[in-house]
Scaffold this active site. Structure first.
Site, PDB file in Angstrom:
ATOM      1  N   SER A 119       0.819  -1.210   0.000  1.00 49.31           N
ATOM      2  CA  SER A 119       0.000   0.000   0.000  1.00 49.31           C
ATOM      3  C   SER A 119       0.848   1.253   0.000  1.00 49.31           C
ATOM      4  O   SER A 119       0.336   2.330  -0.256  1.00 49.31           O
ATOM      5  CB  SER A 119      -0.955   0.043   1.202  1.00 49.31           C
ATOM      6  OG  SER A 119      -0.656  -0.857   2.187  1.00 49.31           O
ATOM      7  N   HIS A 142      -2.485  -2.690  -6.574  1.00 53.91           N
ATOM      8  CA  HIS A 142      -2.968  -2.271  -5.254  1.00 53.91           C
ATOM      9  C   HIS A 142      -4.470  -2.495  -5.166  1.00 53.91           C
ATOM     10  O   HIS A 142      -5.267  -1.732  -5.707  1.00 53.91           O
ATOM     11  CB  HIS A 142      -2.609  -0.794  -5.019  1.00 53.91           C
ATOM     12  CG  HIS A 142      -2.955  -0.331  -3.648  1.00 53.91           C
ATOM     13  ND1 HIS A 142      -3.501   0.901  -3.385  1.00 53.91           N
ATOM     14  CD2 HIS A 142      -2.833  -0.938  -2.439  1.00 53.91           C
ATOM     15  CE1 HIS A 142      -3.697   1.026  -2.091  1.00 53.91           C
ATOM     16  NE2 HIS A 142      -3.308  -0.088  -1.503  1.00 53.91           N
ATOM     17  N   GLU A 154      -5.493  -0.350  -8.344  1.00 55.98           N
ATOM     18  CA  GLU A 154      -4.552   0.605  -8.938  1.00 55.98           C
ATOM     19  C   GLU A 154      -3.414  -0.217  -9.549  1.00 55.98           C
ATOM     20  O   GLU A 154      -2.789  -1.025  -8.849  1.00 55.98           O
ATOM     21  CB  GLU A 154      -3.994   1.539  -7.866  1.00 55.98           C
ATOM     22  CG  GLU A 154      -4.997   2.554  -7.348  1.00 55.98           C
ATOM     23  CD  GLU A 154      -4.398   3.445  -6.259  1.00 55.98           C
ATOM     24  OE1 GLU A 154      -4.456   4.669  -6.404  1.00 55.98           O
ATOM     25  OE2 GLU A 154      -3.880   2.917  -5.256  1.00 55.98           O
ATOM     26  N   ASN A 192      -4.739   6.311  -1.736  1.00 57.11           N
ATOM     27  CA  ASN A 192      -4.336   6.468  -0.332  1.00 57.11           C
ATOM     28  C   ASN A 192      -3.904   7.888  -0.006  1.00 57.11           C
ATOM     29  O   ASN A 192      -4.060   8.345   1.122  1.00 57.11           O
ATOM     30  CB  ASN A 192      -3.216   5.477   0.028  1.00 57.11           C
ATOM     31  CG  ASN A 192      -3.802   4.156   0.496  1.00 57.11           C
ATOM     32  OD1 ASN A 192      -5.009   4.050   0.737  1.00 57.11           O
ATOM     33  ND2 ASN A 192      -2.975   3.145   0.608  1.00 57.11           N
TER      34      ASN A 192
HETATM   35  N1  LIG Z   1      -5.095  -4.159   4.966  1.00 60.98           N
HETATM   36  C1  LIG Z   1      -5.453  -3.421   3.921  1.00 60.98           C
HETATM   37  O1  LIG Z   1      -6.533  -2.807   3.890  1.00 60.98           O
HETATM   38  C2  LIG Z   1      -4.562  -3.357   2.707  1.00 60.98           C
HETATM   39  C3  LIG Z   1      -5.043  -2.766   1.532  1.00 60.98           C
HETATM   40  C4  LIG Z   1      -4.221  -2.752   0.385  1.00 60.98           C
HETATM   41  C5  LIG Z   1      -2.961  -3.309   0.441  1.00 60.98           C
HETATM   42  N2  LIG Z   1      -2.510  -3.871   1.615  1.00 60.98           N
HETATM   43  C6  LIG Z   1      -1.170  -4.466   1.627  1.00 60.98           C
HETATM   44  O2  LIG Z   1      -1.292  -5.878   1.480  1.00 60.98           O
HETATM   45  C7  LIG Z   1      -0.201  -6.531   2.145  1.00 60.98           C
HETATM   46  C8  LIG Z   1      -0.751  -7.536   3.130  1.00 60.98           C
HETATM   47  O3  LIG Z   1      -1.574  -6.882   4.062  1.00 60.98           O
HETATM   48  P1  LIG Z   1      -2.629  -7.687   4.967  1.00 60.98           P
HETATM   49  O4  LIG Z   1      -3.512  -6.663   5.586  1.00 60.98           O
HETATM   50  O5  LIG Z   1      -3.203  -8.827   4.185  1.00 60.98           O
HETATM   51  O6  LIG Z   1      -1.627  -8.288   6.089  1.00 60.98           O
HETATM   52  P2  LIG Z   1      -1.822  -9.580   6.994  1.00 60.98           P
HETATM   53  O7  LIG Z   1      -0.937  -9.385   8.169  1.00 60.98           O
HETATM   54  O8  LIG Z   1      -3.277  -9.872   7.210  1.00 60.98           O
HETATM   55  O9  LIG Z   1      -1.247 -10.764   6.076  1.00 60.98           O
HETATM   56  C9  LIG Z   1       0.087 -10.915   5.754  1.00 60.98           C
HETATM   57  C10 LIG Z   1       0.340 -12.400   5.565  1.00 60.98           C
HETATM   58  O10 LIG Z   1       1.639 -12.578   5.006  1.00 60.98           O
HETATM   59  C11 LIG Z   1       2.200 -13.706   5.610  1.00 60.98           C
HETATM   60  N3  LIG Z   1       3.657 -13.650   5.452  1.00 60.98           N
HETATM   61  C12 LIG Z   1       4.550 -12.862   6.099  1.00 60.98           C
HETATM   62  N4  LIG Z   1       5.797 -13.083   5.655  1.00 60.98           N
HETATM   63  C13 LIG Z   1       5.683 -14.031   4.690  1.00 60.98           C
HETATM   64  C14 LIG Z   1       6.617 -14.689   3.850  1.00 60.98           C
HETATM   65  N5  LIG Z   1       7.922 -14.406   3.903  1.00 60.98           N
HETATM   66  N6  LIG Z   1       6.170 -15.609   2.970  1.00 60.98           N
HETATM   67  C15 LIG Z   1       4.836 -15.901   2.911  1.00 60.98           C
HETATM   68  N7  LIG Z   1       3.906 -15.315   3.683  1.00 60.98           N
HETATM   69  C16 LIG Z   1       4.321 -14.383   4.553  1.00 60.98           C
HETATM   70  C17 LIG Z   1       1.747 -13.648   7.052  1.00 60.98           C
HETATM   71  O11 LIG Z   1       1.855 -14.915   7.701  1.00 60.98           O
HETATM   72  C18 LIG Z   1       0.292 -13.194   6.882  1.00 60.98           C
HETATM   73  O12 LIG Z   1      -0.583 -14.298   6.731  1.00 60.98           O
HETATM   74  C19 LIG Z   1       0.628  -5.399   2.790  1.00 60.98           C
HETATM   75  O13 LIG Z   1       1.664  -5.051   1.919  1.00 60.98           O
HETATM   76  C20 LIG Z   1      -0.388  -4.262   2.921  1.00 60.98           C
HETATM   77  O14 LIG Z   1       0.225  -2.993   2.950  1.00 60.98           O
HETATM   78  C21 LIG Z   1      -3.291  -3.921   2.736  1.00 60.98           C
END
Ligand SMILES: NC(=O)c1ccc[n+]([C@@H]2O[C@H](COP(=O)([O-])OP(=O)(O)OC[C@H]3O[C@@H](n4cnc5c(N)ncnc54)[C@H](O)[C@@H]3O)[C@@H](O)[C@H]2O)c1
Length: 290
Positions: A119, A142, A154, A192
């Site tokens: 993000s 994104h 995006e 964002n």
């Molecule tokens: N939360 C939101 O609203 C949102 C929106 C858009 C983008 N994002 C982006 O998406 C990404 C994930 O966010 P999220 O909210 O799903 O986080 P989350 O913490 O729910 O999930 C992350 C997952 O990645 C796994 N993980 C960590 N290291 C790893 C590795 N080396 N190999 C494989 N799996 C691994 C973790 O075990 C976890 O299950 C981030 O980059 C975040 O910025 C989040």
């Protein structure tokens, strides 16, 4: 080239639903996380999402077994050697993401399209973790939370992203029911940046005692036509992540994005939002507001 086999790295809130929308679109999806438990949890959550989507008319009863059958799980990135496209959705940490790309580099087919769902981290910076030859095939995708409901993606072009990869990734997202907008790799991308400007003003109003979070949420929904209020959305996306993103935006653009004291305070108090049971609001164990 059209995408048939997709890999998703990270089976958390975003990755699991990214896997789901592509599985619903008929793609063969391989979903990866670090532990079998995380993958089991993700698949359990997706069953619930599919059930609630049937109830709301998003898809039909028969789509559930079909979508679930299209998702296979693995803890081994070595299984990604036949993927047409990989989307990374691990923790928002440049080193963690970088390690994933370094691991994938020698495994993926030469023409594999590689995307990050970051993000806030620069796609150009992330692309440095891949070998030179792969950088034309690297871009940002994104998605927005909850991915099965939010139509937008995006498509972010890094300095070296090639048009062919951008087109293939955009087309795959459209097949999965998304509407894509093209954005250059500026910090925070487009949506964002607008969102955090709004959130900072909403937080200022609460700090001044001018409004409660509830009233601001009502104001945005009924006065601006937003489907979700700013404080509801902060809880949904996680205040911890929001603070991290605010710091990254401040680093890029200066004071106008400086995280508000109240956001810092709520994170320090452990009130991450819906995931943790408490944020600006309280939630039960099923994530429902109480
Ligand atoms: N939360 C939101 O609203 C949102 C929106 C858009 C983008 N994002 C982006 O998406 C990404 C994930 O966010 P999220 O909210 O799903 O986080 P989350 O913490 O729910 O999930 C992350 C997952 O990645 C796994 N993980 C960590 N290291 C790893 C590795 N080396 N190999 C494989 N799996 C691994 C973790 O075990 C976890 O299950 C981030 O980059 C975040 O910025 C989040």
């Amino acid at each position: 080239m059209s995408i048939g086999k997709l890999g998703v790295v990270g089976a958390g809130m975003m990755g699991s639903e990214i896997a789901l929308i592509f599985a619903l679109a008929g793609k063969q999806v391989l979903l990866n996380d670090t532990t079998a438990e995380a993958l089991q949890r993700a698949m359990g959550k997706l069953e619930g999402v599919l059930d609630s989507g049937i109830g709301r008319g998003f898809w039909a009863e028969e789509d559930k077994p079909r979508a679930l059958a299209n998702i296979t799980t693995t803890t081994d990135l070595g299984d990604f050697s036949d993927r047409d496209m990989v989307i990374e959705a691990v923790f928002e940490d440049v080193d963690v993401k970088g390690e994933v790309f370094k691991t994938l580099d020698p495994i993926l087919p030469a023409d594999c399209v590689i995307a990050s769902n970051t993000s806030s981290i620069s796609i150009t910076v992330l692309s440095a973790s891949l070998s030179d030859a792969r950088q034309a095939n690297f871009l940002g995708l994104h998605f927005f939370s909850p991915v099965h409901r939010m139509k937008l993606v995006e498509v972010i072009s890094a300095m070296d992203s090639g048009q062919a990869a951008l087109d293939v990734a955009t087309e795959a997202c459209v097949e999965a029911g998304k509407v894509a907008i093209q954005v250059k790799d500026v910090v925070g991308f487009a949506v964002n940046r607008m969102l955090f400007a709004l959130w900072n003003e909403a937080l200022r109003l609460v700090e001044e005692g001018a409004c409660t979070p509830e009233d601001i949420d009502i104001g945005c929904k009924l006065g601006l036509g937003h489907p979700v209020g700013p404080f509801e959305l902060m809880d949904l996306t996680s205040n911890t992540l929001n603070l991290q993103v605010a710091d990254i935006l401040t680093d890029a653009y200066g004071d106008r994005f400086h995280p508000r004291p109240m956001l810092k305070q709520i994170v320090a108090a452990g009130r991450a939002g819906r995931k943790s049971g408490r944020g600006w609001y309280r939630y039960d164990e099923n994530g429902r507001r109480v």
